[in-house]
Design a protein around this motif. Structure first.
Motif, PDB file in Angstrom:
ATOM      1  N   ARG A 242       0.862  -1.183   0.000  1.00  0.00           N
ATOM      2  CA  ARG A 242       0.000   0.000   0.000  1.00  0.00           C
ATOM      3  C   ARG A 242       0.899   1.235   0.000  1.00  0.00           C
ATOM      4  O   ARG A 242       1.977   1.226   0.587  1.00  0.00           O
ATOM      5  CB  ARG A 242      -0.899   0.053   1.236  1.00  0.00           C
TER       6      ARG A 242
ATOM      7  N   HIS B  62      -4.752   7.071  -0.628  1.00  0.00           N
ATOM      8  CA  HIS B  62      -5.045   7.540   0.726  1.00  0.00           C
ATOM      9  C   HIS B  62      -4.021   8.597   1.114  1.00  0.00           C
ATOM     10  O   HIS B  62      -2.812   8.342   1.093  1.00  0.00           O
ATOM     11  CB  HIS B  62      -5.019   6.382   1.724  1.00  0.00           C
TER      12      HIS B  62
ATOM     13  N   TYR C 263      -8.272   4.089   9.404  1.00  0.00           N
ATOM     14  CA  TYR C 263      -8.202   3.277   8.183  1.00  0.00           C
ATOM     15  C   TYR C 263      -7.799   1.866   8.585  1.00  0.00           C
ATOM     16  O   TYR C 263      -6.970   1.666   9.477  1.00  0.00           O
ATOM     17  CB  TYR C 263      -7.173   3.840   7.202  1.00  0.00           C
ATOM     18  N   GLY C 264      -8.365   0.900   7.902  1.00  0.00           N
ATOM     19  CA  GLY C 264      -7.976  -0.480   8.148  1.00  0.00           C
ATOM     20  C   GLY C 264      -8.379  -1.380   7.001  1.00  0.00           C
ATOM     21  O   GLY C 264      -9.443  -1.194   6.402  1.00  0.00           O
ATOM     22  N   ASP C 265      -7.531  -2.317   6.664  1.00  0.00           N
ATOM     23  CA  ASP C 265      -7.874  -3.373   5.728  1.00  0.00           C
ATOM     24  C   ASP C 265      -7.257  -4.666   6.255  1.00  0.00           C
ATOM     25  O   ASP C 265      -6.850  -4.731   7.420  1.00  0.00           O
ATOM     26  CB  ASP C 265      -7.435  -3.048   4.291  1.00  0.00           C
ATOM     27  N   GLU C 266      -7.166  -5.687   5.426  1.00  0.00           N
ATOM     28  CA  GLU C 266      -6.692  -6.981   5.920  1.00  0.00           C
ATOM     29  C   GLU C 266      -5.183  -6.992   6.189  1.00  0.00           C
ATOM     30  O   GLU C 266      -4.677  -7.930   6.813  1.00  0.00           O
ATOM     31  CB  GLU C 266      -7.046  -8.088   4.916  1.00  0.00           C
ATOM     32  N   LYS C 267      -4.464  -5.958   5.765  1.00  0.00           N
ATOM     33  CA  LYS C 267      -3.012  -5.941   5.925  1.00  0.00           C
ATOM     34  C   LYS C 267      -2.488  -4.830   6.845  1.00  0.00           C
ATOM     35  O   LYS C 267      -1.456  -4.989   7.494  1.00  0.00           O
ATOM     36  CB  LYS C 267      -2.346  -5.783   4.544  1.00  0.00           C
TER      37      LYS C 267
ATOM     38  N   THR D 257      -3.373  -1.118   9.441  1.00  0.00           N
ATOM     39  CA  THR D 257      -4.268  -0.180  10.127  1.00  0.00           C
ATOM     40  C   THR D 257      -3.546   1.151  10.301  1.00  0.00           C
ATOM     41  O   THR D 257      -2.315   1.202  10.405  1.00  0.00           O
ATOM     42  CB  THR D 257      -4.705  -0.689  11.517  1.00  0.00           C
TER      43      THR D 257
END
Length: 302
Positions: free
Chosen positions: A29, A55, A126-130, A132
Motif C-alpha cells: 500500500r 489515501h 483506516y484499516g484493511d486486511e493488511k 491499520t
C-alpha cells in the motif's frame, strides 16, 4: 516497509528545501503523509506513480503541510483518474479544498472522499486486511494529529517438512496457516506449533509532526519500529520551542528513548541551521539510533 521523504523542512519552501511530505509503502500500500508545496514535483523526482496513491493523511491545516494538496488533486483530474481518493485530515479540510475546486470550476471526475477528524484521543481511521492507521493527538498551535501505521499480524508459515511428514492433504493447508491444529486419521492431534513457523513480526511507523514536547505521545508510540518526530530547533534555540509549539532534537530523542522505539528519524528542520548533523549529534546524547530525514531520501526497513 519503505519511507520516501519528499520534504522535511519547516515553514516556507526554498530552492533546495521542501516543506513536509512523505510517502510510506507498507504491505504494497502507498500512503501519502502531508502534502506541502512542491509535493507532486517531488513525487515525480522520486518516480512514484501517482495512480498508486489512494489515501492521503494530513496532520493539520498549516500551509506547509497541505498547500500542495489542491494542486495534486487537480493533477489527478488532468491525468484522467477514475479511482477513489481518500483524504484524512482535520475538520475544515473539505471546505478548504472544495472552495478551490468551486472557484476554479474544476470538480474532480473521480470520487473524492473526505474523512474529517476532530477526536482528541487516538482512533483507528483506516484499516484493511493488511494495515491499520490510527491518529496520534499532538500538541500544536492548532488541532493536529500524527499517524501510526501498523501491519497486521500475517499468516503463519507452513513447515513443509513437518506437514509432508504427516502426509497432510493440501486442502488443510490454509486452516493450518490460520493457526488450527490438525487431527490425523489415526485420531492423533498435531499442534499447530509443530506444523508452522511464526509469521514475521509486524512492522510499525509513527509520524509525529508538528508538535511540542509531549510525554502523552509516549504510550501511543511505545515500541514502534520507526518514529519520525519533528526537531525544528536545536538546544541553542530551545526558548523558541514552547512559543511555537515545536520540539528540539533532544526532546524528540527523549520521546524515542522513553517509548523504546527501534529507530528515530528527525525532520521538520528550521532552515536557520546550516548543518543538519548538529541535530543528529544533539539527539544522540539521549538516544543512539538516530537518522536524519532529507528531501528525496529513502529508507528501506524490510
Amino acid at each position: 516497509m519503505k519511507l520516501t521523504v519528499l520534504g522535511c523542512y519547516a515553514a516556507t519552501p526554498r530552492s533546495l528545501n521542501n516543506p513536509t511530505s512523505q510517502v510510506l509503502e507498507m504491505k504494497n500500500r502507498l500512503f501519502l503523509i502531508d502534502c506541502g508545496e512542491g509535493t507532486q514535483v517531488q513525487l515525480r523526482k522520486s518516480k512514484i506513480k501517482f495512480s498508486r496513491i489512494n489515501h492521503i493523511f494530513i496532520s493539520h491545516l498549516h500551509g506547509d503541510h497541505f498547500f500542495g494538496l489542491p494542486g495534486l488533486i487537480s493533477t489527478f483530474r488532468l491525468l484522467g483518474r477514475q479511482t477513489e481518493l481518500h483524504i484524512y485530515g482535520p475538520k475544515g479540510i473539505k471546505e478548504a479544498i472544495t472552495l478551490f475546486l468551486k472557484l476554479g470550476d474544476s470538480w474532480t471526475n473521480y470520487p473524492l472522499l473526505f474523512h474529517e477528524l476532530s477526536a482528541n484521543e487516538p482512533q483507528v481511521i483506516y484499516g484493511d486486511e493488511k494495515v491499520t492507521v490510527s491518529t496520534i493527538p499532538l500538541e500544536h498551535r492548532i488541532y493536529t494529529n500524527g499517524f501510526l501505521f501498523k501491519e497486521r499480524l500475517g499468516e503463519r508459515k507452513l513447515n513443509i517438512a513437518a506437514v509432508e511428514g504427516y502426509k497432510i492433504d493440501r486442502c488443510y493447508y490454509q486452516n493450518i496457516k490460520n493457526g488450527k491444529d490438525i487431527t490425523l486419521e489415526s485420531g492423533k492431534v498435531v499442534s499447530n506449533s509443530e506444523l508452522t513457523f511464526d509469521p514475521p513480526a509486524p512492522k510499525s511507523y509513527a509520524f509525529c509532526s508538528d508538535t511540542a514536547f509531549s510525554e502523552a505521545i509516549i504510550p501511543w508510540v511505545c515500541g514502534v519500529d520507526v518514529l519520525y518526530h519533528e526537531a525544528t530547533f536545536l538546544e541553542s534555540e530551545k526558548k523558541l520551542a514552547p512559543k511555537t509549539k515545536h520540539a528540539t532534537a533532544k526532546e524528540a530523542a527523549t520521546i524515542a528513548k522513553e517509548a523504546n522505539v527501534g529507530k528515530l528519524i528527525l525532520g521538520h528542520f528550521s532552515t536557520r541551521y546550516k548543518s543538519l548533523e548538529l541535530f543528529k549529534e544533539e539527539a544522540q546524547t539521549i538516544f543512539d539510533n538516530v537518522d536524519l530525514a532529507d528531501d528525496g531520501k529513502e529508507f528501506d526497513f524490510s
